[in-house]
Scaffold this active site. Structure first.
Site, PDB file in Angstrom:
ATOM      1  N   ASP A  30       0.884  -1.155   0.000  1.00 49.18           N
ATOM      2  CA  ASP A  30       0.000   0.000   0.000  1.00 49.18           C
ATOM      3  C   ASP A  30       0.933   1.220   0.000  1.00 49.18           C
ATOM      4  O   ASP A  30       2.109   1.111   0.358  1.00 49.18           O
ATOM      5  CB  ASP A  30      -0.934  -0.005   1.214  1.00 49.18           C
ATOM      6  CG  ASP A  30      -2.128   0.933   0.976  1.00 49.18           C
ATOM      7  OD1 ASP A  30      -2.033   1.806   0.083  1.00 49.18           O
ATOM      8  OD2 ASP A  30      -3.157   0.792   1.666  1.00 49.18           O
TER       9      ASP A  30
HETATM   10  C1  BGC Z   1      -4.905   3.400  -0.010  1.00 53.55           C
HETATM   11  C2  BGC Z   1      -5.025   2.425  -1.172  1.00 53.55           C
HETATM   12  C3  BGC Z   1      -4.810   3.174  -2.467  1.00 53.55           C
HETATM   13  C4  BGC Z   1      -3.445   3.837  -2.416  1.00 53.55           C
HETATM   14  C5  BGC Z   1      -3.112   4.608  -3.668  1.00 53.55           C
HETATM   15  C6  BGC Z   1      -3.626   4.195  -0.050  1.00 53.55           C
HETATM   16  O1  BGC Z   1      -3.642   5.217   0.896  1.00 53.55           O
HETATM   17  O2  BGC Z   1      -4.983   2.684   1.200  1.00 53.55           O
HETATM   18  O3  BGC Z   1      -6.280   1.807  -1.170  1.00 53.55           O
HETATM   19  O4  BGC Z   1      -4.920   2.298  -3.544  1.00 53.55           O
HETATM   20  O5  BGC Z   1      -3.399   4.738  -1.317  1.00 53.55           O
HETATM   21  O6  BGC Z   1      -3.870   5.759  -3.754  1.00 53.55           O
END
Ligand code: BGC
Length: 746
Positions: free
Chosen positions: A229
């Site tokens: 993530d």
């Molecule tokens: C989120 C993800 C997301 C990623 C990219 C993170 O903060 O938890 O779900 O895909 O950011 O934006």
């Protein structure tokens, strides 16, 4: 691209650098070896493609496009076909925009109604989440665009999401929190997974070898790559060794040097790094092969699809007859959401929609309107309230568009409570008091308490239904579409009833999943608790009848499959759809199990009077629970009830089958093994059974000696006697006991 050959030509530094992104949304290119860069974008209910500066919190603008119903709504369709249509449309749009991977679906289980990201997740039930997720993945990937299942694993709250630990036992992990991921891996063949920020039992997901290698690769046989993530990387070298491939967002702050250093110092094997690089090279190479640059995005068609899907996802929770509305009735729309609806949540999934459609616009302002409340305030505005009540008193049917305001639901923060703002609750109660035909259309990504439920005539939940939610609501209210959604989660009476209540969001960064496997309906049904609406519930403007449940065999082993058929008839006067749900109940078991669990479902469409036979195939997993003693799914021999119906509490027909387990649990007999345990041992029964017989007193003698109830007492006490005590009771000598234990363990 010959990926192995490319790998062979890469230097250690190149390999390490390749394992992190170029910037927020791209992998790195390796021009020297003709490896292109590919783009990934947030979704999953639309395409959030940022062309300018990137961020992952939904702050900077992304391209204008279509917002479909969010995951909470989508799962309520109980419809793989809905997911197929959505996945295909998104896949085509990604191809048109040169996006190689969409960051979704979100598969985390709804443990608490308070999780701020519940709107991005499917269900409290792992089977439903897995099936719906797998259908989405198959369709998206069918268009040559990779899906990325997130957030792996146990990311079930936003509080301390980047540093907390979700602590749970093995059985709970395997039965509740992993199966949806397992389904998109095994069935959906997902090409990527995103590891969660949090730790599981103290080990961060980004460096969790059990999750990323032992379970994902060794057990589920996945060749998907794992991306962090955004910002979830912890010990970088440790991550690579654990099975983590790509660090995002990467850019100048990426940690490639740590990898180089670890390999040089011998703390990370180059073979582990090679495996990661090879998985990434394969991904990039597949993207290039599956690229269809000629694809055009037809946004007009996608908007129509968004409207149709939003109607398929809505759940008619209650209807005492006010719906569908009749053309000749005088109707008033009340509430700000009739004008500007809530249709998506805040954060990284936020889609830039040029023109969301509210219900008022959908009826071209032909219905009178009263604002009723101010969605940016929780306090009642007496003027707005009075106007709304007056209008409601004059109309045949007042329809209130209510729900959670935007600020209540967002990535990064959990809700504090489960209530609607006070001004909306007051408005609904006041309108219902002057008009018994009051209809409520509810927006939001998660359940709320419904203090006025008994006083309103009808309740239609549209969740966060995407940019066309207002148009879809109008289609449903006026009966142009027939509601067929069913709840993918329980709506409890109040937050305190939820099984996670005492352990959410945890203390000092640790959240203990103390309720274990009893999540959602598994808990409410076990405790026979009243709820507002149970799992699987959903009404229609027609009604369905069930009959003719048959099974192809009445007894089977856990190696066999069971075919179950049921006839479903549309007994009403309108065409409609329903979610036929199959639940399995273990009649008697030595371990704690839920009353029943969803093991199959099918969404069907029926014309008035039409009957269809729906057939399901069940395998071992339908009867199994996770048994920590053998670290596997395990079937305990016995009777199982197959129930088919319209919700977890509306089982219309049942059939009992006998299933024999073929696996015996490892069982070591010791001096503390009880008689009761021994009687379940394959040879124990034979040996100990005889000894037991010789000591049985007649009922009369026992009652005489020890009083009424003594037979039960003796039975229970005997079952609890450890083998060692048989020596003290003079039933065995020490030598005989030793020999007996040896025989049983042989
Ligand atoms: C989120 C993800 C997301 C990623 C990219 C993170 O903060 O938890 O779900 O895909 O950011 O934006």
């Amino acid at each position: 691209m010959n990926t192995q050959e490319v790998l062979n030509q890469m230097t250690l530094e190149e390999k390490a650098a390749f394992c992190s992104g170029r910037d927020f949304w791209h992998t790195k290119a390796l021009e020297r070896l003709s490896v292109p860069s590919v783009m990934m974008c947030d979704g999953p209910h639309g395409l959030r493609k940022q062309e300018g500066e990137g961020d992952h919190l939904g702050i900077n603008k992304s391209i204008e496009t279509v917002c479909y119903p969010t995951a909470a709504a989508l799962a309520s369709s109980f419809d793989r076909e809905v997911m197929r249509q959505l996945g295909e449309a998104l896949g085509r749009e990604c191809q048109a925009e040169d996006v190689a991977m969409l960051l979704g679906p979100g598969l985390n289980i709804k443990r608490s109604p308070l999780c701020g990201r519940n709107f991005e997740y499917f269900s409290e039930d792992p089977f439903l989440a897995g099936e719906i997720g797998a259908a989405y993945v198959q369709a998206l990937q069918g268009e040559g665009v990779a899906a990325c299942a997130k957030h792996f694993a146990c990311n079930n709250q936003e509080t301390l999401r980047m540093s907390g630990s979700s602590d749970l036992d093995e059985r709970t992990l395997r039965e509740i929190y992993l199966p949806a991921f397992e389904a998109v891996v095994r069935k959906g063949k997902v090409r990527s997974l995103m590891c969660a920020y949090n730790a599981v039992n103290g080990v961060f997901c980004a460096e969790n070898r059990e999750l990323l290698t032992e379970i994902l690769r060794d057990e589920w046989h996945s060749d998907a790559f794992v991306v962090t993530d955004w910002g979830a990387v912890k010990g970088r070298a440790k991550g690579v060794a654990a099975g983590l491939d790509l660090e995002m967002p990467g850019g100048p702050n990426a940690t490639g040097e740590e990898i180089v250093k670890a390999v040089r110092e011998g703390t990370l094997s180059e073979a582990d790094l090679d495996r990661a690089v090879l998985r990434l090279l394969r991904f990039v190479s597949d993207c290039a092969e599956q690229r269809k640059p000629e694809t055009k995005a037809d946004r007009e068609a996608y908007r129509k699809l968004a409207r149709k899907l939003a109607a398929e996802c809505a759940v008619l929770m209650k209807n005492d007859g006010a719906l569908p509305l009749q053309e000749q009735q005088s109707v008033v729309f009340i509430g700000e959401f009739a004008q500007s609806p809530r249709y998506q949540g805040a954060g990284s999934s936020h889609i830039n929609v040029p023109h969301p459609v509210g219900a008022l616009e959908a009826v071209q302002n032909t219905v009178p309107y009263a604002r009723g409340y101010d969605s940016r305030s929780e306090k009642t505005d007496p003027v707005l309230l009075r106007e709304a009540v007056e209008a409601a008193g004059k109309a045949d049917v007042p329809v209130i568009f209510a729900g959670l305001p935007e600020a209540f639901e967002t990535e990064g923060a959990d809700r504090d409570h489960m209530r609607l703002p006070d001004n909306q609750n007051e408005l609904i109660a006041a309108v219902a008091a002057v008009n018994p035909n009051t209809v409520v259309v509810l927006h939001g990504g998660s359940p709320v308490e419904l203090p006025w439920l008994s006083r309103v005539n009808a309740l239609l939940c549209v969740y966060l239904g995407g940019e066309q939610v207002g148009a879809a609501a109008v289609d449903l209210l006026y009966g142009k579409a027939n509601p067929g959604g069913h709840l993918a989660e329980t709506w409890p009476l109040r937050l305190q009833d939820n099984p996670s209540y005492l352990n959410f969001p945890g203390e000092e960064g640790v959240v203990t999943y103390a309720e274990g496997i009893f999540v959602g309906y598994r808990y409410y049904d076990k405790k026979e608790m009243p709820v507002n609406f149970c799992f699987g519930h959903g009404l229609s403007y027609t009604r369905f009848e069930y009959g003719g449940l048959t099974v192809d065999r009445e007894s089977l082993t856990d190696q066999d499959t069971l075919t179950v058929s049921v006839d479903v008839t549309n007994a009403g006067a309108r065409a409609g759809k329903t979610a036929v749900q199959l639940y399995v109940q273990d009649r008697e078991s030595t371990v704690r199990r839920p009353v029943r669990e969803l093991r199959a479902f099918e969404k069907i469409a029926l014309q008035p009077g039409e009957t269809r036979t729906v057939t399901f195939t069940l395998d071992k997993r339908a009867f199994a629970y996770w048994e920590p003693r053998c670290h596997d799914f395990f079937v305990e021999s016995g009777d199982f009830v197959i129930g088919v119906g319209e919700s977890s509490r509306d089982i219309r027909c049942e059939k009992t089958v006998r299933v024999e387990g073929t696996v015996f649990l490892p069982f070591t007999v010791t001096e503390t093994t009880t008689i009761g345990q021994l009687l379940r041992h394959p040879r124990g029964k034979e040996i100990i059974g005889g000894m037991m017989q010789s000591s049985v007193m007649s009922h009369a003698d026992q009652t005489e000696a020890m009083g009424e109830g003594s037979e039960r007492m003796m039975q229970s006490m005997t079952m609890g006697i450890p083998l060692g005590a048989l020596v003290s009771y003079g039933r065995l000598t020490s030598e005989q006991l030793k020999a007996l234990i040896e025989t049983l363990n042989a």
